[in-house]
Structure formats: structure tokens, C-alpha cells
Design a protein around this motif. Structure first.
Motif, PDB file in Angstrom:
ATOM      1  N   ALA A 119       0.740  -1.089   0.046  1.00  0.00           N
ATOM      2  CA  ALA A 119      -0.038   0.212  -0.030  1.00  0.00           C
ATOM      3  C   ALA A 119       0.892   1.254  -0.090  1.00  0.00           C
ATOM      4  CB  ALA A 119      -0.743   0.035   1.154  1.00  0.00           C
ATOM      5  N   ALA A 120       0.433   2.313  -0.611  1.00  0.00           N
ATOM      6  CA  ALA A 120       1.127   3.671  -0.525  1.00  0.00           C
ATOM      7  C   ALA A 120       0.599   4.262   0.797  1.00  0.00           C
ATOM      8  CB  ALA A 120       0.793   4.312  -1.813  1.00  0.00           C
ATOM      9  N   GLU A 121       1.231   4.891   1.522  1.00  0.00           N
ATOM     10  CA  GLU A 121       1.268   5.734   2.649  1.00  0.00           C
ATOM     11  C   GLU A 121       1.371   7.283   2.365  1.00  0.00           C
ATOM     12  OE1 GLU A 121       2.940   2.502   5.784  1.00  0.00           O
ATOM     13  OE2 GLU A 121       4.012   3.273   4.235  1.00  0.00           O
ATOM     14  N   SER A 122       0.459   8.116   2.384  1.00  0.00           N
ATOM     15  CA  SER A 122       0.527   9.536   2.133  1.00  0.00           C
ATOM     16  C   SER A 122       1.308  10.322   2.980  1.00  0.00           C
ATOM     17  CB  SER A 122      -0.918  10.121   2.212  1.00  0.00           C
ATOM     18  OG  SER A 122      -1.302   9.933   3.648  1.00  0.00           O
ATOM     19  N   PHE A 123       1.960   9.457   4.129  1.00  0.00           N
ATOM     20  CA  PHE A 123       2.798  10.221   5.114  1.00  0.00           C
ATOM     21  C   PHE A 123       4.319   9.813   4.962  1.00  0.00           C
ATOM     22  CE2 PHE A 123       0.741   6.541   6.996  1.00  0.00           C
ATOM     23  CZ  PHE A 123       1.656   5.641   7.170  1.00  0.00           C
ATOM     24  N   ARG A 124       4.540   8.950   3.824  1.00  0.00           N
ATOM     25  CA  ARG A 124       5.963   8.735   3.694  1.00  0.00           C
ATOM     26  C   ARG A 124       6.329   9.801   2.679  1.00  0.00           C
ATOM     27  NH1 ARG A 124       6.908   5.534   7.669  1.00  0.00           N
ATOM     28  NH2 ARG A 124       5.839   3.558   7.654  1.00  0.00           N
ATOM     29  N   PRO A 125       7.755   9.851   2.772  1.00  0.00           N
ATOM     30  CA  PRO A 125       8.524  11.022   1.885  1.00  0.00           C
ATOM     31  C   PRO A 125       8.689  10.691   0.471  1.00  0.00           C
ATOM     32  CG  PRO A 125      10.226   9.860   3.027  1.00  0.00           C
ATOM     33  CD  PRO A 125       8.888   9.423   3.662  1.00  0.00           C
ATOM     34  N   ASP A 126       8.473   9.322   0.063  1.00  0.00           N
ATOM     35  CA  ASP A 126       8.312   8.994  -1.306  1.00  0.00           C
ATOM     36  C   ASP A 126       7.107   9.027  -2.100  1.00  0.00           C
ATOM     37  OD1 ASP A 126       7.719   6.656  -0.171  1.00  0.00           O
ATOM     38  OD2 ASP A 126       9.109   5.530  -1.141  1.00  0.00           O
ATOM     39  N   TYR A 127       5.794   9.240  -1.219  1.00  0.00           N
ATOM     40  CA  TYR A 127       4.630   8.929  -1.744  1.00  0.00           C
ATOM     41  C   TYR A 127       4.392   9.584  -3.244  1.00  0.00           C
ATOM     42  CZ  TYR A 127      -0.512   8.971  -1.910  1.00  0.00           C
ATOM     43  OH  TYR A 127      -1.786   8.779  -2.329  1.00  0.00           O
ATOM     44  N   GLY A 128       4.976  10.771  -3.401  1.00  0.00           N
ATOM     45  CA  GLY A 128       4.757  11.306  -4.685  1.00  0.00           C
ATOM     46  C   GLY A 128       5.369  10.518  -5.933  1.00  0.00           C
ATOM     47  N   ARG A 129       5.956   9.511  -5.582  1.00  0.00           N
ATOM     48  CA  ARG A 129       6.591   8.584  -6.850  1.00  0.00           C
ATOM     49  C   ARG A 129       5.537   7.577  -7.140  1.00  0.00           C
ATOM     50  NH1 ARG A 129      12.161   8.889  -7.369  1.00  0.00           N
ATOM     51  NH2 ARG A 129      13.339   9.595  -5.649  1.00  0.00           N
ATOM     52  N   PHE A 130       4.493   7.339  -6.613  1.00  0.00           N
ATOM     53  CA  PHE A 130       3.343   6.350  -6.693  1.00  0.00           C
ATOM     54  C   PHE A 130       2.516   7.283  -7.799  1.00  0.00           C
ATOM     55  CE2 PHE A 130       4.653   4.951  -2.896  1.00  0.00           C
ATOM     56  CZ  PHE A 130       5.108   3.492  -3.052  1.00  0.00           C
ATOM     57  N   PRO A 131       2.558   6.923  -9.249  1.00  0.00           N
ATOM     58  CA  PRO A 131       1.499   7.476 -10.158  1.00  0.00           C
ATOM     59  C   PRO A 131       0.094   6.977  -9.633  1.00  0.00           C
ATOM     60  CG  PRO A 131       2.545   5.759 -11.222  1.00  0.00           C
ATOM     61  CD  PRO A 131       3.416   5.869 -10.053  1.00  0.00           C
ATOM     62  N   ARG A 132      -1.029   7.910 -10.133  1.00  0.00           N
ATOM     63  CA  ARG A 132      -2.359   7.570  -9.687  1.00  0.00           C
ATOM     64  C   ARG A 132      -2.830   6.446 -10.223  1.00  0.00           C
ATOM     65  NH1 ARG A 132      -6.363  12.567 -10.572  1.00  0.00           N
ATOM     66  NH2 ARG A 132      -4.763  13.447  -9.267  1.00  0.00           N
ATOM     67  N   GLU A 133      -2.624   5.860 -11.264  1.00  0.00           N
ATOM     68  CA  GLU A 133      -3.042   4.416 -11.911  1.00  0.00           C
ATOM     69  C   GLU A 133      -2.626   3.309 -10.845  1.00  0.00           C
ATOM     70  OE1 GLU A 133       0.588   5.322 -14.499  1.00  0.00           O
ATOM     71  OE2 GLU A 133      -0.937   6.642 -13.506  1.00  0.00           O
ATOM     72  N   VAL A 134      -1.682   3.347 -10.329  1.00  0.00           N
ATOM     73  CA  VAL A 134      -1.401   2.243  -9.320  1.00  0.00           C
ATOM     74  C   VAL A 134      -1.864   2.179  -7.994  1.00  0.00           C
ATOM     75  CG1 VAL A 134       0.890   1.829 -10.604  1.00  0.00           C
ATOM     76  CG2 VAL A 134       0.897   3.082  -8.386  1.00  0.00           C
ATOM     77  N   LEU A 135      -2.865   3.500  -7.449  1.00  0.00           N
ATOM     78  CA  LEU A 135      -3.450   3.622  -6.308  1.00  0.00           C
ATOM     79  C   LEU A 135      -4.844   3.008  -6.411  1.00  0.00           C
ATOM     80  CD1 LEU A 135      -1.977   7.212  -5.528  1.00  0.00           C
ATOM     81  CD2 LEU A 135      -1.036   4.808  -4.970  1.00  0.00           C
ATOM     82  N   GLY A 136      -5.022   2.197  -5.596  1.00  0.00           N
ATOM     83  CA  GLY A 136      -6.364   1.493  -5.249  1.00  0.00           C
ATOM     84  C   GLY A 136      -7.254   1.959  -4.303  1.00  0.00           C
ATOM     85  N   LYS A 137      -8.034   0.923  -3.527  1.00  0.00           N
ATOM     86  CA  LYS A 137      -9.119   1.604  -2.478  1.00  0.00           C
ATOM     87  C   LYS A 137      -8.087   1.755  -1.275  1.00  0.00           C
ATOM     88  CE  LYS A 137     -13.145  -0.675  -4.337  1.00  0.00           C
ATOM     89  NZ  LYS A 137     -14.091  -1.721  -3.987  1.00  0.00           N
ATOM     90  N   GLY A 138      -8.999   2.466  -0.545  1.00  0.00           N
ATOM     91  CA  GLY A 138      -8.107   2.648   1.006  1.00  0.00           C
ATOM     92  C   GLY A 138      -8.368   1.097   1.508  1.00  0.00           C
ATOM     93  N   ASN A 139      -7.238   0.937   2.584  1.00  0.00           N
ATOM     94  CA  ASN A 139      -7.351  -0.373   3.292  1.00  0.00           C
ATOM     95  C   ASN A 139      -7.632  -0.254   4.756  1.00  0.00           C
ATOM     96  OD1 ASN A 139      -5.087   0.896   4.606  1.00  0.00           O
ATOM     97  ND2 ASN A 139      -3.331  -0.591   3.760  1.00  0.00           N
ATOM     98  N   GLY A 140      -8.248   0.755   5.035  1.00  0.00           N
ATOM     99  CA  GLY A 140      -8.777   0.869   6.470  1.00  0.00           C
ATOM    100  C   GLY A 140      -7.838   1.496   7.331  1.00  0.00           C
ATOM    101  N   TRP A 141      -6.636   1.777   6.859  1.00  0.00           N
ATOM    102  CA  TRP A 141      -5.575   2.718   7.819  1.00  0.00           C
ATOM    103  C   TRP A 141      -5.660   4.010   7.044  1.00  0.00           C
ATOM    104  CZ3 TRP A 141      -3.540   1.026  12.233  1.00  0.00           C
ATOM    105  CH2 TRP A 141      -3.567  -0.401  12.517  1.00  0.00           C
ATOM    106  N   GLU A 142      -5.635   5.152   8.015  1.00  0.00           N
ATOM    107  CA  GLU A 142      -5.713   6.149   7.570  1.00  0.00           C
ATOM    108  C   GLU A 142      -4.397   6.604   6.893  1.00  0.00           C
ATOM    109  OE1 GLU A 142      -5.932  11.019   9.240  1.00  0.00           O
ATOM    110  OE2 GLU A 142      -5.983   9.262  10.685  1.00  0.00           O
ATOM    111  N   GLY A 143      -4.726   7.242   5.486  1.00  0.00           N
ATOM    112  CA  GLY A 143      -3.631   7.788   4.584  1.00  0.00           C
ATOM    113  C   GLY A 143      -3.019   6.695   3.609  1.00  0.00           C
ATOM    114  N   GLU A 144      -3.871   5.446   3.938  1.00  0.00           N
ATOM    115  CA  GLU A 144      -3.218   4.315   3.077  1.00  0.00           C
ATOM    116  C   GLU A 144      -4.111   3.702   1.910  1.00  0.00           C
ATOM    117  OE1 GLU A 144      -1.547   1.100   5.165  1.00  0.00           O
ATOM    118  OE2 GLU A 144      -0.896   2.473   6.762  1.00  0.00           O
ATOM    119  N   ARG A 145      -3.476   3.608   0.738  1.00  0.00           N
ATOM    120  CA  ARG A 145      -4.251   2.936  -0.342  1.00  0.00           C
ATOM    121  C   ARG A 145      -3.494   1.611  -1.017  1.00  0.00           C
ATOM    122  NH1 ARG A 145      -5.598   7.852  -4.253  1.00  0.00           N
ATOM    123  NH2 ARG A 145      -6.909   6.284  -5.359  1.00  0.00           N
TER     124      ARG A 145
END
Length: 234
Positions: free
Chosen positions: A59-85
Motif C-alpha cells: 500500500a502507498a502511505e501518504s505520510f511517507r516521503p516518497d509518496y509522490g513517486r506512486f502514479p495515480r493509476e497504481v493507487l487503489g482503494k483505501g485499506n482501512g488505515w488512514e492515509g493508505e491505499r
């Protein structure tokens, strides 16, 4: 140089809160790879500890410093933890370089091993049509990333795929196998001489420690936020 890996029944501590309390007298610590510096790892080594690098690979975590490296097309649904997809693990072409940089970070900080989290997205509603075969391919890719850097690697949960992945992973990390009455499924790791680092969040130690000792697991109860508190099986 031979890779270190924990042996069955090795006591351990799991803290994903920072700063880490390094005073627990156990031979293995599992801590957050991003939030802890090389100095923290070195300090644990100076106390004779081995240190495992926690990294989320599913999962991509919005609070990590490399979050911007994940393009939108690989981001799915939230997994139940805040800021994670959830991530589309089929896209190793995209995720591979990101995860390689993360494992490079673990190696550069001096960690001995990696705990890649969320390697069982195929069993969840991720927003992508992931299959078991997709997960096997991705998990083996992740294990190879670790081994290429001389880091051992743990299989986190994903019990149904243990028979296929036992040879690729050096130890297991499990949550709540006693609560869900499935700890026996981890026995292949112990039979292979590989540790099973196990936690329960709701059951008291009296409800699982006898079985854990019989199976050779490294078990303790922790709070869900994985702070300093612990109640290990003796």
C-alpha cells in the motif's frame, strides 16, 4: 557474507512507534525503516541486537516521503488505515524501482532484514482484480530485492501461500494466528529452521502461549499501535 536470519523461538520486539525504546532485552528488534535513522540501528547493534526494517510494499502511505513517486493509476482503494491505499502489485515495472529504493535505504541504514508489509492484497478488496498468481510473482520479486542486498526477508501473514513461498522467505511475521485458529499453518517455517515472529492483539498470553511453545513460535501480545508495551510468552 552470509545473511543473518532469526531462528525458531528467538525472542523479539516489534515497535512501529517512534522514538523506539531500545531497552527491551531481546535479540531482535523490528522497527520502522523510514522513521529510524542509521544511528538508531547502530545503537541497537551496539547492544547486540539484530534489526528488521519494516516497509510497506502493498500500500502507498501518504505520510511517507516518497509518496509522490506512486502514479495515480497504481493507487487503489483505501485499506482501512488512514492515509493508505492499496497498490496494483501487477505493475512491477512501476513499483519495482520504488521498492528497490526503499530496500536500498534499509541496507544503507544498516538493517539486517526486511519485514515487507501487506503482501496479501490479492485476498482483499483492493480495487484491482488481483489473483494469487499476481501475489506470488510480486512476493518473489520483493524477496529477491532483499536478497540482492544481503538482507533476509520475512513473509508477513499470507498463510495460504506458505507452501509456494517457503523457499523464498527466511522467516515469517504473523498477526493473530491464534485468534483465527491457524497457527498450525506456519509450522513449515519452523520445520525448515526459520523463525515465526508472532503477535496477538486481543487474546491474553494464557490463551496462546502453550500452543506457541509447542509449535516453536516466537510469540507475544502487543497493543495494536505497536508501542513499547509487550507481554511475551516466556
Amino acid at each position: 557474507m552470509a545473511r543473518w536470519a532469526p531462528s525458531p523461538r528467538t525472542a523479539w520486539e516489534w515497535q512501529l512507534k517512534s522514538p523506539v525504546d531500545t531497552s527491551v532485552d531481546v535479540p531482535v528488534y523490528d522497527i520502522d525503516g523510514f522513521e529510524n535513522s542509521a544511528d538508531v540501528v547502530r545503537g541497537l547493534h551496539d547492544k547486540g541486537r539484530r534489526v528488521i526494517c519494516y516497509i510497506n510494499v502493498g500500500a502507498a502511505e501518504s505520510f511517507r516521503p516518497d509518496y509522490g513517486r506512486f502514479p495515480r493509476e497504481v493507487l487503489g482503494k483505501g485499506n482501512g488505515w488512514e492515509g493508505e491505499r492499496w497498490l496494483d502489485i501487477r505493475r512491477i515495472d512501476v513499483l519495482g524501482p520504488i521498492m528497490a529504493r526503499r530496500f536500498d535505504m534499509c541496507r544503507a541504514k544498516g538493517f539486517d532484514a526486511v519485514e515487507p508489509d501487506l503482501v496479501d492484497g490479492y485476498a482483499s478488496d483492493t480495487g484491482f482484480p488481483l489473483t494469487g498468481a499476481d501475489q506470488l510473482r510480486y512476493n518473489r520479486f520483493i524477496a529477491n530485492l532483499a536478497h540482492e542486498r544481503n538482507l533476509s526477508v520475512g513473509l508477513k501473514n499470507d498463510l495460504p501461500q506458505i507452501p509456494e513461498l517457503l523457499g523464498d522467505f527466511d522467516f515469517a511475521v504473523n498477526e493473530q494466528c491464534a485468534q483465527f485458529e491457524e497457527c498450525h499453518r506456519l509450522a513449515p517455517f519452523v520445520r525448515a529452521g526459520k523463525a515465526v515472529l508472532h503477535v496477538e492483539y486481543e487474546l491474553p498470553p494464557s490463551a496462546f502461549c502453550e500452543q506457541s511453545r509447542r509449535l516453536g513460535l516466537s510469540s507475544m501480545r502487543k497493543r495494536l499501535d505497536l508501542d513499547r508495551w509487550r507481554a511475551p510468552c516466556s
